[in-house]
Design a protein around this motif. Structure first.
Motif, PDB file in Angstrom:
ATOM      1  N   GLU A   1     -21.362 -16.086  16.402  1.00 20.65           N
ATOM      2  CA  GLU A   1     -20.907 -16.985  15.352  1.00 20.65           C
ATOM      3  C   GLU A   1     -21.153 -18.443  15.709  1.00 20.65           C
ATOM      4  OE1 GLU A   1     -17.069 -15.560  13.356  1.00 20.65           O
ATOM      5  OE2 GLU A   1     -17.060 -14.433  15.243  1.00 20.65           O
ATOM      6  N   ARG A   2     -21.702 -18.654  16.906  1.00 19.72           N
ATOM      7  CA  ARG A   2     -22.087 -19.998  17.369  1.00 19.72           C
ATOM      8  C   ARG A   2     -23.127 -19.816  18.470  1.00 19.72           C
ATOM      9  NH1 ARG A   2     -17.342 -18.492  17.698  1.00 19.72           N
ATOM     10  NH2 ARG A   2     -16.656 -19.946  16.083  1.00 19.72           N
ATOM     11  N   SER A   3     -23.991 -20.793  18.620  1.00 24.61           N
ATOM     12  CA  SER A   3     -25.105 -20.645  19.562  1.00 24.61           C
ATOM     13  C   SER A   3     -24.761 -21.094  20.969  1.00 24.61           C
ATOM     14  CB  SER A   3     -26.323 -21.434  19.059  1.00 24.61           C
ATOM     15  OG  SER A   3     -25.997 -22.800  18.871  1.00 24.61           O
ATOM     16  N   LEU A   4     -23.639 -21.783  21.130  1.00 26.43           N
ATOM     17  CA  LEU A   4     -23.205 -22.236  22.450  1.00 26.43           C
ATOM     18  C   LEU A   4     -21.689 -22.107  22.536  1.00 26.43           C
ATOM     19  CD1 LEU A   4     -24.254 -23.576  25.110  1.00 26.43           C
ATOM     20  CD2 LEU A   4     -23.598 -25.768  24.103  1.00 26.43           C
TER      21      LEU A   4
ATOM     22  N   VAL B   1      -9.272 -17.589  14.162  1.00 29.79           N
ATOM     23  CA  VAL B   1     -10.536 -16.885  13.991  1.00 29.79           C
ATOM     24  C   VAL B   1     -11.700 -17.763  14.462  1.00 29.79           C
ATOM     25  CG1 VAL B   1     -11.947 -15.536  12.407  1.00 29.79           C
ATOM     26  CG2 VAL B   1      -9.510 -15.788  11.964  1.00 29.79           C
ATOM     27  N   GLU B   2     -11.642 -19.035  14.155  1.00 26.93           N
ATOM     28  CA  GLU B   2     -12.700 -19.952  14.586  1.00 26.93           C
ATOM     29  C   GLU B   2     -12.819 -19.991  16.105  1.00 26.93           C
ATOM     30  OE1 GLU B   2     -13.446 -24.751  14.514  1.00 26.93           O
ATOM     31  OE2 GLU B   2     -12.706 -23.820  12.673  1.00 26.93           O
ATOM     32  N   HIS B   3     -11.690 -19.796  16.794  1.00 26.12           N
ATOM     33  CA  HIS B   3     -11.665 -19.843  18.262  1.00 26.12           C
ATOM     34  C   HIS B   3     -11.819 -18.468  18.897  1.00 26.12           C
ATOM     35  CE1 HIS B   3      -9.107 -23.777  17.889  1.00 26.12           C
ATOM     36  NE2 HIS B   3     -10.388 -23.965  17.603  1.00 26.12           N
ATOM     37  N   ASN B   4     -12.328 -17.484  18.145  1.00 31.16           N
ATOM     38  CA  ASN B   4     -12.368 -16.124  18.701  1.00 31.16           C
ATOM     39  C   ASN B   4     -13.353 -15.959  19.857  1.00 31.16           C
ATOM     40  OD1 ASN B   4     -14.820 -16.047  17.338  1.00 31.16           O
ATOM     41  ND2 ASN B   4     -14.171 -14.513  15.843  1.00 31.16           N
ATOM     42  N   TYR B   5     -14.139 -16.978  20.181  1.00 27.64           N
ATOM     43  CA  TYR B   5     -14.935 -16.958  21.413  1.00 27.64           C
ATOM     44  C   TYR B   5     -14.037 -16.864  22.641  1.00 27.64           C
ATOM     45  CZ  TYR B   5     -13.625 -21.888  21.100  1.00 27.64           C
ATOM     46  OH  TYR B   5     -12.908 -23.052  20.980  1.00 27.64           O
ATOM     47  N   PHE B   6     -12.770 -17.210  22.480  1.00 31.00           N
ATOM     48  CA  PHE B   6     -11.759 -17.057  23.527  1.00 31.00           C
ATOM     49  C   PHE B   6     -11.754 -15.629  24.072  1.00 31.00           C
ATOM     50  CE2 PHE B   6      -7.407 -15.727  24.529  1.00 31.00           C
ATOM     51  CZ  PHE B   6      -6.939 -16.719  25.361  1.00 31.00           C
TER      52      PHE B   6
ATOM     53  N   VAL C   1     -26.066 -13.730  11.739  1.00 31.42           N
ATOM     54  CA  VAL C   1     -25.573 -14.436  12.921  1.00 31.42           C
ATOM     55  C   VAL C   1     -25.710 -15.931  12.672  1.00 31.42           C
ATOM     56  CG1 VAL C   1     -26.041 -12.565  14.548  1.00 31.42           C
ATOM     57  CG2 VAL C   1     -27.819 -14.248  14.069  1.00 31.42           C
ATOM     58  N   TRP C   2     -24.965 -16.737  13.470  1.00 25.95           N
ATOM     59  CA  TRP C   2     -24.793 -18.138  13.117  1.00 25.95           C
ATOM     60  C   TRP C   2     -24.881 -19.053  14.335  1.00 25.95           C
ATOM     61  CZ3 TRP C   2     -24.801 -18.457   7.954  1.00 25.95           C
ATOM     62  CH2 TRP C   2     -24.420 -17.303   7.239  1.00 25.95           C
ATOM     63  N   ASP C   3     -25.170 -20.321  14.047  1.00 20.13           N
ATOM     64  CA  ASP C   3     -25.219 -21.349  15.091  1.00 20.13           C
ATOM     65  C   ASP C   3     -23.919 -22.133  15.188  1.00 20.13           C
ATOM     66  OD1 ASP C   3     -27.936 -20.952  15.975  1.00 20.13           O
ATOM     67  OD2 ASP C   3     -28.555 -21.760  14.035  1.00 20.13           O
ATOM     68  N   ASP C   4     -23.122 -22.120  14.124  1.00 19.77           N
ATOM     69  CA  ASP C   4     -21.834 -22.819  14.133  1.00 19.77           C
ATOM     70  C   ASP C   4     -20.939 -22.189  13.077  1.00 19.77           C
ATOM     71  OD1 ASP C   4     -19.845 -24.602  14.784  1.00 19.77           O
ATOM     72  OD2 ASP C   4     -20.819 -26.379  13.909  1.00 19.77           O
ATOM     73  N   THR C   5     -19.637 -22.222  13.314  1.00 20.44           N
ATOM     74  CA  THR C   5     -18.656 -21.643  12.392  1.00 20.44           C
ATOM     75  C   THR C   5     -17.425 -22.526  12.339  1.00 20.44           C
ATOM     76  OG1 THR C   5     -19.367 -19.355  12.726  1.00 20.44           O
ATOM     77  CG2 THR C   5     -17.111 -19.684  11.984  1.00 20.44           C
TER      78      THR C   5
ATOM     79  N   ARG D   1     -20.410 -21.877   7.648  1.00 23.66           N
ATOM     80  CA  ARG D   1     -21.243 -21.391   8.754  1.00 23.66           C
ATOM     81  C   ARG D   1     -22.637 -22.012   8.649  1.00 23.66           C
ATOM     82  NH1 ARG D   1     -18.641 -16.956  11.300  1.00 23.66           N
ATOM     83  NH2 ARG D   1     -17.302 -15.672   9.961  1.00 23.66           N
ATOM     84  N   ARG D   2     -23.193 -22.282   9.829  1.00 22.15           N
ATOM     85  CA  ARG D   2     -24.523 -22.894   9.872  1.00 22.15           C
ATOM     86  C   ARG D   2     -25.530 -21.966  10.522  1.00 22.15           C
ATOM     87  NH1 ARG D   2     -27.360 -25.626  13.703  1.00 22.15           N
ATOM     88  NH2 ARG D   2     -25.556 -25.769  15.133  1.00 22.15           N
ATOM     89  N   SER D   3     -26.718 -21.885   9.906  1.00 19.90           N
ATOM     90  CA  SER D   3     -27.866 -21.201  10.486  1.00 19.90           C
ATOM     91  C   SER D   3     -29.030 -22.183  10.451  1.00 19.90           C
ATOM     92  CB  SER D   3     -28.217 -19.942   9.690  1.00 19.90           C
ATOM     93  OG  SER D   3     -29.398 -19.344  10.184  1.00 19.90           O
ATOM     94  N   GLY D   4     -29.467 -22.624  11.637  1.00 18.31           N
ATOM     95  CA  GLY D   4     -30.484 -23.663  11.676  1.00 18.31           C
ATOM     96  C   GLY D   4     -29.938 -24.938  11.058  1.00 18.31           C
ATOM     97  N   SER D   5     -30.620 -25.466  10.045  1.00 13.52           N
ATOM     98  CA  SER D   5     -30.130 -26.665   9.356  1.00 13.52           C
ATOM     99  C   SER D   5     -29.401 -26.334   8.063  1.00 13.52           C
ATOM    100  CB  SER D   5     -31.308 -27.610   9.061  1.00 13.52           C
ATOM    101  OG  SER D   5     -32.259 -26.966   8.219  1.00 13.52           O
ATOM    102  N   ASP D   6     -29.351 -25.057   7.690  1.00 12.59           N
ATOM    103  CA  ASP D   6     -28.670 -24.632   6.456  1.00 12.59           C
ATOM    104  C   ASP D   6     -27.196 -24.360   6.710  1.00 12.59           C
ATOM    105  OD1 ASP D   6     -31.223 -24.696   5.475  1.00 12.59           O
ATOM    106  OD2 ASP D   6     -31.162 -22.688   4.595  1.00 12.59           O
ATOM    107  N   TRP D   7     -26.379 -24.755   5.755  1.00 11.83           N
ATOM    108  CA  TRP D   7     -24.952 -24.446   5.789  1.00 11.83           C
ATOM    109  C   TRP D   7     -24.608 -23.522   4.620  1.00 11.83           C
ATOM    110  CZ3 TRP D   7     -21.191 -25.584   9.331  1.00 11.83           C
ATOM    111  CH2 TRP D   7     -21.507 -26.527  10.311  1.00 11.83           C
TER     112      TRP D   7
END
Length: 625
Positions: A94-97, A252-257, A531-535, A550-556
């Protein structure tokens, strides 16, 4: 001489007794959270605070072993502190980093009765608290843990949302009215601006934890789904965690935890792991298969799945998953699977197959290398056993075995994730969710978003055309919105629908499917990334509405789900550097239109945008440069 030794021992012991009564502090990296840890006789208490206010009082290490070897009181013999601040890149997500930043305290504990030792590891992130315990291998060799009681206690009778089954419906309760065991994670509202989620991470070879009403005070306590052989568990428990946020969407946004609490990726070459949309083939015929492959190739759909029945009756122990033997109750065939796989490869479409647990348990080591030879890309594990230690260990071993043969995996039915997709990213998704297959109302979809999606990807079996179920689920505009909001690297689309050229399935489940009609809205539906680069969760209310960007590349993609009355939803666009450089298209349900109509319009963006959203519907704003 004996007296001297005794005095020396007492002198050494005294600091340990003092440390057992001392509050050991731990702060999160940004000091937004702090914890006070106290070894209190036969248990450990962890008080978690946010900005000086107590969030929860955790009482843990109340353990029951078969041979009752945990006699006496715990004493702290050693403590070690550590700070971690790092980032890592997931294979997909849901995020690239992802940032992994926490402060840690490890306590070595010793029983004053028999000198047996164990370790308590406590981590404090800005997103929440996590802890686990490990048994000394020599002291607890060949031991069986009967139960673990960890209590999460609150000052008041808080509101919470629970489901007794991983695929069950959610209901709102008070802590005092809980009954039975609830699945995790469990969200609890402490006050108007503080929500917590209680769950477990890195459950690999242990018995599953569920949560029931605490026997004291207002709260919940853990209950294990069976005994734990500590030898098989490598003498270490899964993580127990308490996430904290001002809004349930931020949980949910912090589910990378949850991912951060798992081991790093163990697959060296991940080039074969490819997310994408999936189309289900249910006719189990060559003609139907070729039609699905053509449709998938023409519509940006990466995979076609052969569901139950392709190797025989799924519940029949005699069904052989090394053969293509059509279940006559589902189809008359014929199905030439080698021809189908060859055709799919020529079209750039991958083939996935469903295998029931009966065949999995009998034939796993035989079918995985065989499917690799056939050219199959992934396996959907069906009706797996979950809960006890054996089932848990077997299932995660089955994921690892699939990785050996470069096969991706989707686990269905009651399995809920605890972050293992970080360690073995060939585990793309799993069910453990009340998806569109069961026709949930839109408020249930929003409950699912705010609760279930904290723990990881959910195979939601999205529907689109099937009029018999989609209208009550919010209509087609809401189906678009759910495809963005409810994350899964494999998105199963058109669950009850079939391509126009595919023959109608005669009888049985799915016989009332609709025909997929390609138009502007469906072409957009097929283009939505999985899948996404930012959420970012931007706004919403539990069970009522949700706004997710959600962002994929430059698209939101901004998704709005609204189960309540018609409302105006404000969408701040401060994540765009200059709104005037973007174009926007809105896919929505227009006033007075039927639920099966998706209206489309272009929009001019402002720094703060307001959208009118019809009752029991949704919309997607696609922002491009």
């Amino acid at each position: 001489m004996k007296k001297t030794i005794s005095l020396l021992f007492c002198a050494l012991l005294q600091p340990l007794l003092l440390s057992a009564q001392t509050l050991l502090p731990l702060v999160s990296p940004s000091e937004t959270l702090n914890a006070k840890i106290q070894v209190d006789g036969t248990s450990v208490r962890i008080g978690l605070y946010e900005k000086g206010d107590q969030v929860v009082d955790v009482k843990t290490l109340q353990l029951n072993l078969e041979e009752n070897t945990l006699a006496g009181n715990w004493l702290v013999t050693n403590q070690k502190r550590n700070e971690v601040n790092q980032t890592w890149k997931p294979v997909y997500g849901e995020r690239s980093l992802i940032t992994d930043r926490y402060n840690e305290l490890k306590l070595t504990l010793r029983s004053d009765a028999n000198q047996k030792e164990m370790t308590l590891e406590v981590r404090l992130y800005d997103e929440g608290l996590a802890f686990r315990y490990a048994f000394d291998k020599l002291d607890f060799w060949n031991q069986t843990l009967l139960n673990e009681k960890t209590q999460f206690l609150f000052k008041e009778d808080c509101k919470t949302w629970v489901t007794g089954m991983a695929q069950g419906a959610y209901s709102e309760k008070r802590l005092s009215t809980l009954s039975g065991a609830a699945d995790r994670p469990q969200v609890i509202q402490v006050n108007d601006h503080r929500f917590v989620a209680i769950g477990e991470a890195a459950l690999v070879d242990y018995s599953r934890m569920k949560l029931e009403k605490s026997e004291t005070g207002f709260g919940v306590q853990s209950v294990l789904s069976g005994k734990v052989n500590l030898d098989l568990a490598d003498y270490q428990s899964p993580w127990r965690y308490v996430m904290v946020a001002e809004h349930p969407g931020k949980l949910v946004e912090h589910n990378y935890f949850v991912l951060n609490l798992n081991e790093p990726n163990q697959i060296a070459n991940t080039s074969w792991i490819k997310p994408g949309q999936v189309l289900r083939e249910v006719t189990l015929t060559t003609a139907g298969s070729l039609a699905c492959i053509d449709f998938a190739a023409e519509n940006n759909i990466a995979y076609v799945l052969f569901d139950a029945g392709w190797y025989g009756a799924e519940e029949d122990m005699k069904s052989d998953a090394t053969t293509v033997t059509i279940d006559p109750a589902r189809s008359k065939g014929p199905l030439d699977l080698p021809k189908v796989i060859e055709y799919a490869n020529s079209k750039g479409v991958g083939i996935l197959v469903y295998v029931n647990k009966k065949a999995l348990h009998q034939q796993l080591d035989e079918i995985l290398p065989l499917y690799k030879i056939w050219g199959i890309k992934g396996v959907k594990y069906g009706f797996v056993n979950v809960g006890d230690q054996y089932a848990t260990a077997w299932l995660h071993q089955a994921v690892r075995k699939a990785a050996k043969y470069e096969l991706m995996v989707d686990i269905h039915d009651e399995y809920r994730p605890t972050g293992y997709s970080r360690t073995y990213p060939n585990l793309l998704t799993q069910e453990g969710i009340r998806g569109d297959e069961e026709g949930p109302s839109l408020d249930q979809a929003i409950y699912t978003l705010y609760n279930r999606m904290i723990c990881g990807a959910g195979d939601y079996t999205n529907c689109y055309f099937a009029e018999r179920v989609t209208a009550k689920m919010g209509g087609r505009a809401a189906q678009l919105a759910k495809l963005v909001a409810i994350y899964s690297p494999w998105q199963f689309v058109y669950w009850y629908d079939r391509p126009e050229k595919s023959p109608r399935k005669a009888g049985g489940a799915g016989s009332a499917e609709s025909v997929i009609k390609t138009d502007v809205a469906t072409r957009f539906y097929n283009s939505i990334p999985t899948v996404w680069d930012d959420t970012r969760f931007m706004d919403g209310k539990m069970g009522d509405y949700a706004v997710v960007a959600r962002r994929s590349g430059s698209d939101w993609y901004v998704s709005v789900l609204n189960a309540g009355e018609k409302k105006q939803v404000s969408v701040p666009l401060d994540f765009l550097k200059d709104v005037t450089t973007y174009n926007a298209t809105l896919y929505y349900q227009a006033p007075g239109k039927k639920k099966d109509v998706v209206s489309i319009k272009t929009m001019k963006l402002q720094p703060s945008l307001t959208l009118d959203v019809e009752a029991n519907s949704g919309c997607v704003l696609h922002i491009t440069r």
